[in-house]
Design a protein around this motif. Structure first.
Motif, PDB file in Angstrom:
ATOM      1  N   HIS A 121       5.208  -0.388   8.193  1.00 27.67           N
ATOM      2  CA  HIS A 121       4.387   0.383   7.261  1.00 27.67           C
ATOM      3  C   HIS A 121       2.914   0.547   7.658  1.00 27.67           C
ATOM      4  O   HIS A 121       2.232   1.423   7.115  1.00 27.67           O
ATOM      5  N   ALA A 122       2.405  -0.277   8.564  1.00 28.74           N
ATOM      6  CA  ALA A 122       0.984  -0.126   8.942  1.00 28.74           C
ATOM      7  C   ALA A 122       0.802   1.196   9.682  1.00 28.74           C
ATOM      8  O   ALA A 122       1.700   1.657  10.392  1.00 28.74           O
ATOM      9  N   ASP A 123      -0.377   1.798   9.527  1.00 32.38           N
ATOM     10  CA  ASP A 123      -0.634   3.060  10.218  1.00 32.38           C
ATOM     11  C   ASP A 123      -0.790   2.835  11.717  1.00 32.38           C
ATOM     12  O   ASP A 123      -0.380   3.662  12.523  1.00 32.38           O
ATOM     13  N   ARG A 124      -1.402   1.723  12.082  1.00 31.10           N
ATOM     14  CA  ARG A 124      -1.525   1.361  13.496  1.00 31.10           C
ATOM     15  C   ARG A 124      -1.282  -0.144  13.624  1.00 31.10           C
ATOM     16  O   ARG A 124      -1.570  -0.911  12.694  1.00 31.10           O
ATOM     17  N   VAL A 125      -0.760  -0.534  14.782  1.00 31.89           N
ATOM     18  CA  VAL A 125      -0.498  -1.940  15.059  1.00 31.89           C
ATOM     19  C   VAL A 125      -1.188  -2.273  16.371  1.00 31.89           C
ATOM     20  O   VAL A 125      -1.164  -1.467  17.308  1.00 31.89           O
ATOM     21  N   ASN A 126      -1.835  -3.412  16.430  1.00 27.28           N
ATOM     22  CA  ASN A 126      -2.342  -3.837  17.735  1.00 27.28           C
ATOM     23  C   ASN A 126      -2.092  -5.323  17.898  1.00 27.28           C
ATOM     24  O   ASN A 126      -1.668  -6.012  16.971  1.00 27.28           O
ATOM     25  N   THR A 127      -2.301  -5.771  19.114  1.00 25.00           N
ATOM     26  CA  THR A 127      -2.193  -7.194  19.368  1.00 25.00           C
ATOM     27  C   THR A 127      -3.381  -7.618  20.227  1.00 25.00           C
ATOM     28  O   THR A 127      -4.242  -6.791  20.527  1.00 25.00           O
ATOM     29  N   VAL A 128      -3.445  -8.929  20.569  1.00 23.02           N
ATOM     30  CA  VAL A 128      -4.724  -9.470  21.009  1.00 23.02           C
ATOM     31  C   VAL A 128      -4.921  -9.539  22.532  1.00 23.02           C
ATOM     32  O   VAL A 128      -5.825 -10.220  22.993  1.00 23.02           O
ATOM     33  N   SER A 129      -4.063  -8.845  23.276  1.00 23.33           N
ATOM     34  CA  SER A 129      -4.361  -8.605  24.692  1.00 23.33           C
ATOM     35  C   SER A 129      -3.545  -7.398  25.136  1.00 23.33           C
ATOM     36  O   SER A 129      -2.543  -7.037  24.491  1.00 23.33           O
ATOM     37  N   VAL A 130      -3.965  -6.818  26.220  1.00 23.73           N
ATOM     38  CA  VAL A 130      -3.285  -5.617  26.721  1.00 23.73           C
ATOM     39  C   VAL A 130      -1.921  -6.014  27.294  1.00 23.73           C
ATOM     40  O   VAL A 130      -0.908  -5.348  27.052  1.00 23.73           O
TER      41      VAL A 130
ATOM     42  N   VAL B 264       0.850  -1.203   0.000  1.00 24.21           N
ATOM     43  CA  VAL B 264       0.000   0.000   0.000  1.00 24.21           C
ATOM     44  C   VAL B 264       0.880   1.244   0.000  1.00 24.21           C
ATOM     45  O   VAL B 264       0.680   2.184  -0.777  1.00 24.21           O
ATOM     46  N   ARG B 265       1.885   1.264   0.864  1.00 21.95           N
ATOM     47  CA  ARG B 265       2.792   2.424   0.942  1.00 21.95           C
ATOM     48  C   ARG B 265       3.561   2.613  -0.363  1.00 21.95           C
ATOM     49  O   ARG B 265       3.695   3.710  -0.874  1.00 21.95           O
ATOM     50  N   TRP B 266       4.077   1.504  -0.893  1.00 18.82           N
ATOM     51  CA  TRP B 266       4.925   1.605  -2.084  1.00 18.82           C
ATOM     52  C   TRP B 266       4.137   2.082  -3.299  1.00 18.82           C
ATOM     53  O   TRP B 266       4.694   2.687  -4.200  1.00 18.82           O
ATOM     54  N   THR B 267       2.826   1.782  -3.309  1.00 15.43           N
ATOM     55  CA  THR B 267       2.044   2.218  -4.474  1.00 15.43           C
ATOM     56  C   THR B 267       1.394   3.575  -4.233  1.00 15.43           C
ATOM     57  O   THR B 267       0.710   4.099  -5.105  1.00 15.43           O
ATOM     58  N   GLY B 268       1.583   4.153  -3.049  1.00 16.58           N
ATOM     59  CA  GLY B 268       1.051   5.484  -2.759  1.00 16.58           C
ATOM     60  C   GLY B 268      -0.457   5.509  -2.620  1.00 16.58           C
ATOM     61  O   GLY B 268      -1.088   6.562  -2.783  1.00 16.58           O
ATOM     62  N   CYS B 269      -1.061   4.375  -2.295  1.00 20.42           N
ATOM     63  CA  CYS B 269      -2.523   4.303  -2.170  1.00 20.42           C
ATOM     64  C   CYS B 269      -2.974   4.978  -0.871  1.00 20.42           C
ATOM     65  O   CYS B 269      -2.256   4.982   0.129  1.00 20.42           O
ATOM     66  N   ALA B 270      -4.180   5.561  -0.900  1.00 20.93           N
ATOM     67  CA  ALA B 270      -4.627   6.375   0.240  1.00 20.93           C
ATOM     68  C   ALA B 270      -5.220   5.548   1.385  1.00 20.93           C
ATOM     69  O   ALA B 270      -5.402   6.053   2.482  1.00 20.93           O
ATOM     70  N   ALA B 271      -5.528   4.277   1.129  1.00 23.46           N
ATOM     71  CA  ALA B 271      -6.155   3.482   2.192  1.00 23.46           C
ATOM     72  C   ALA B 271      -5.202   3.364   3.381  1.00 23.46           C
ATOM     73  O   ALA B 271      -3.993   3.364   3.219  1.00 23.46           O
ATOM     74  N   THR B 272      -5.771   3.281   4.572  1.00 20.51           N
ATOM     75  CA  THR B 272      -4.926   3.095   5.751  1.00 20.51           C
ATOM     76  C   THR B 272      -4.947   1.619   6.166  1.00 20.51           C
ATOM     77  O   THR B 272      -5.845   0.871   5.773  1.00 20.51           O
ATOM     78  N   CYS B 273      -3.944   1.236   6.959  1.00 24.77           N
ATOM     79  CA  CYS B 273      -3.789  -0.176   7.333  1.00 24.77           C
ATOM     80  C   CYS B 273      -3.654  -0.337   8.836  1.00 24.77           C
ATOM     81  O   CYS B 273      -2.862   0.362   9.477  1.00 24.77           O
ATOM     82  N   LEU B 274      -4.416  -1.283   9.370  1.00 26.58           N
ATOM     83  CA  LEU B 274      -4.243  -1.726  10.746  1.00 26.58           C
ATOM     84  C   LEU B 274      -3.676  -3.143  10.687  1.00 26.58           C
ATOM     85  O   LEU B 274      -4.234  -4.002  10.001  1.00 26.58           O
ATOM     86  N   LEU B 275      -2.579  -3.376  11.390  1.00 26.59           N
ATOM     87  CA  LEU B 275      -2.017  -4.726  11.470  1.00 26.59           C
ATOM     88  C   LEU B 275      -2.270  -5.284  12.866  1.00 26.59           C
ATOM     89  O   LEU B 275      -1.869  -4.673  13.856  1.00 26.59           O
ATOM     90  N   THR B 276      -2.949  -6.418  12.930  1.00 29.85           N
ATOM     91  CA  THR B 276      -3.122  -7.098  14.219  1.00 29.85           C
ATOM     92  C   THR B 276      -2.124  -8.244  14.306  1.00 29.85           C
ATOM     93  O   THR B 276      -2.105  -9.120  13.432  1.00 29.85           O
TER      94      THR B 276
END
Ligand code: ADP
Ligand code: GLC
Length: 485
Positions: free
Chosen positions: A219-228, A164-176
């Motif tokens: 490269h993801a705009d936000r990163v989360n994981t599956v517990s605090v 997504v970043r390399w192609t300059g696309c406007a969509a944002t990404c969340l990586l879990t």
């Protein structure tokens, strides 16, 4: 997280979400990721236009209704062209299927062949999935629908954030991140085949290899994981799998968070059609019936002692060596142990040897069986889960919901979901002696029927649905979609 944030309506882009995943329990499941993929998009459907993208494995093509081809991705470097199919599941959930028979229609799991070896072309298989997600986000796959946000799960689709970043696309990404221990590491020499320019390799570099997960984290705009708790642990060298520096940096910017998974409504002991007998917090009679059934299924004799269970992938992470160390004490104290699982051949062999050593007290089934697993949760008294690390863990939540008390190592999601002495038992330090002492506590509790009943009830009543996690995800979608505003 403040309630105000939770109640603010999400912007339009955060409400058109492509949930990209490499397994989904509707079709194929290797672990908890498959359960989450089946449940989370459904839990969010009344708040967002949720659609799933999954590779067209044989199980997917066989188990869906008609699939209409609605788009295509062009070949790029060594990544083949694919068709994009569309189907709507029985409950109305839209699913895009990435069709490429040469890559995905095989006997075996999504990740490994029949012999348990990773598919030799996994880099191409999952780079193709990642690139397809990025093309869909860019509106370059011929679909009439375009997501505003990509929700990526684990290394098999993490690279989508990079494309997504390399192609300059406007969509944002969340990586879990469901499990940081699996990074998707491949030789850097494959970069050209994957359509990655030399200058783009640095973001993926992990000690001279390409790490798909690292590319996603960078490269993801936000990163989360599956517990605090796991979100905090992975920023430390002990649990960070060599990515702790990078993750600490993202955490310092407020870009890394943790959301505890939920479990879906099918986990209800009063209605679950897999169970020989139903029960609820007011009437436990059905539980004894299920326990008898489980003992019979495993060829164990009737007993008045406690029944311990393991339902787990048989891998180093899950601490089966500790369970094997403690099993002789369980047996000596009058307990029985049933184990279901599959995974690393050495761990499988260890478990089978244990069952041979204690016939009539320990029994094991190597394989995957959803019905038997549910019956074990519904009949056993205690679930052993001495995981060395555990991003979230679903088994302990299923067990609690079915009145089976987890005995778990105090790590990651196990800290966040087991209330020590109330809904289960936690021990500190992944060592056999610590587990042994915790098992002794469980035996003492078992000998006090009133306390045991109170704990079973507390465990069953513990809120564990997807509603709270769903609210947090909607809020995170909103923050992700605003990241580049
Ligand atoms: P992980 O994803 O690390 O394997 P989780 O606890 O999150 O751990 O999820 C594991 C899921 O797989 C649970 O739904 C558990 O009940 C199920 N499971 C694991 N092994 C088996 C098995 N052999 N048969 C049936 N279900 C299993
Ligand atoms: C991973 C983790 C497990 C988690 C699951 C679903 O497989 O090992 O702890 O529950 O993903 O998020």
């Amino acid at each position: 997280m403040g309630l105000t944030g939770l109640l603010t309506p999400a912007p339009e882009a955060a409400r058109r979400v492509l949930f990209v995943v490499s397994e989904m329990a509707d079709f194929v499941k290797a672990g908890g990721l498959g359960d989450v993929a089946a449940a989370l998009p459904r839990a969010l459907r009344d708040r967002a236009d949720m659609r799933v993208l999954i590779p067209g494995y044989r199980e997917v093509l066989e188990r869906t209704g008609p699939i209409e081809v609605v788009g295509q991705t062009e070949a790029h470097a060594g990544l083949p062209a694919c068709a994009i199919g569309h189907t709507v599941l029985e409950d109305g959930l839209p699913v895009y299927v990435l069709i490429c028979p040469a890559l995905y229609e095989r006997d075996g799991s999504p990740y490994v062949d029949r012999a348990g070896q990773p598919w030799a072309d996994n880099a191409v298989r999952f780079a193709t999935l990642s690139r397809a997600a990025a093309l869909i986000a860019a509106g370059d796959a011929g679909l009439t629908w375009q997501p505003g946000l990509l929700h990526l799960n684990d290394w098999p689709c993490a690279l989508a954030a990079a494309y997504v970043r390399w192609t300059g696309c406007a969509a944002t990404c969340l990586l879990t991140i469901h499990n940081l221990a699996y990074q998707g590491l491949f030789p850097t020499a494959l970069a050209a085949e994957l359509g990655i320019a030399p200058s783009q390799c640095e973001a993926l570099d992990f000690h001279g290899q390409l790490s798909f997960l690292r590319g996603g984290i960078v490269h993801a705009d936000r990163v989360n994981t599956v517990s605090v708790s796991y979100a905090a642990q992975i920023t430390s060298p002990a649990e960070g799998c060599g990515l702790d520096g990078l993750l600490s940096g993202r955490a310092a910017l407020g870009h890394l968070s943790g959301i505890v998974n939920g479990i879906d409504a099918s986990w209800d002991p009063s209605t679950d059609s897999h169970l020989p007998a139903h029960f609820d917090v007011r009437n436990f009679d059905g539980r004894d019936h299920n326990a008898r059934h489980v003992r019979r299924a495993f060829g164990l004799p009737e007993s008045r002692g406690p029944l311990f269970a393991v339902v787990s992938r048989l891998v180093h992470q899950k601490g089966l060596d500790m369970t094997c160390d403690v099993a002789p004490q369980i047996v000596a104290a009058g307990g029985q142990l049933v184990i279901i699982g599959g995974g690393e051949p050495e761990v499988e062999a260890q478990v089978l040897a244990l069952a041979r050593r204690f016939p009539g007290s320990v029994a094991a089934y190597i394989g995957f069986d959803e019905t038997l697993a549910r019956r074990m949760f519904a009949g056993a008294d205690f679930l052993l889960m001495p995981s060395r690390f555990e991003p979230c863990g679903l088994s302990q939540m299923y067990a609690q919901r079915f009145g089976c008390l987890p005995i778990a190592h105090a790590t990651g999601g196990l800290i966040d979901t087991v209330d020590d002495g109330v809904t289960g038992f936690l021990f500190n330090g992944p060592e056999s002696d610590m587990l042994r002492r915790c098992v002794q506590r469980a035996f003492r509790t078992f000998r006090q029927p009133r306390l045991m009943l109170a704990m079973r009830r507390a465990a069953m009543l513990r809120p564990s649905g997807w509603d709270v996690a769903g609210m947090h995800y909607m809020n995170l979608y909103q923050r992700t979609s605003e990241a580049r505003a």
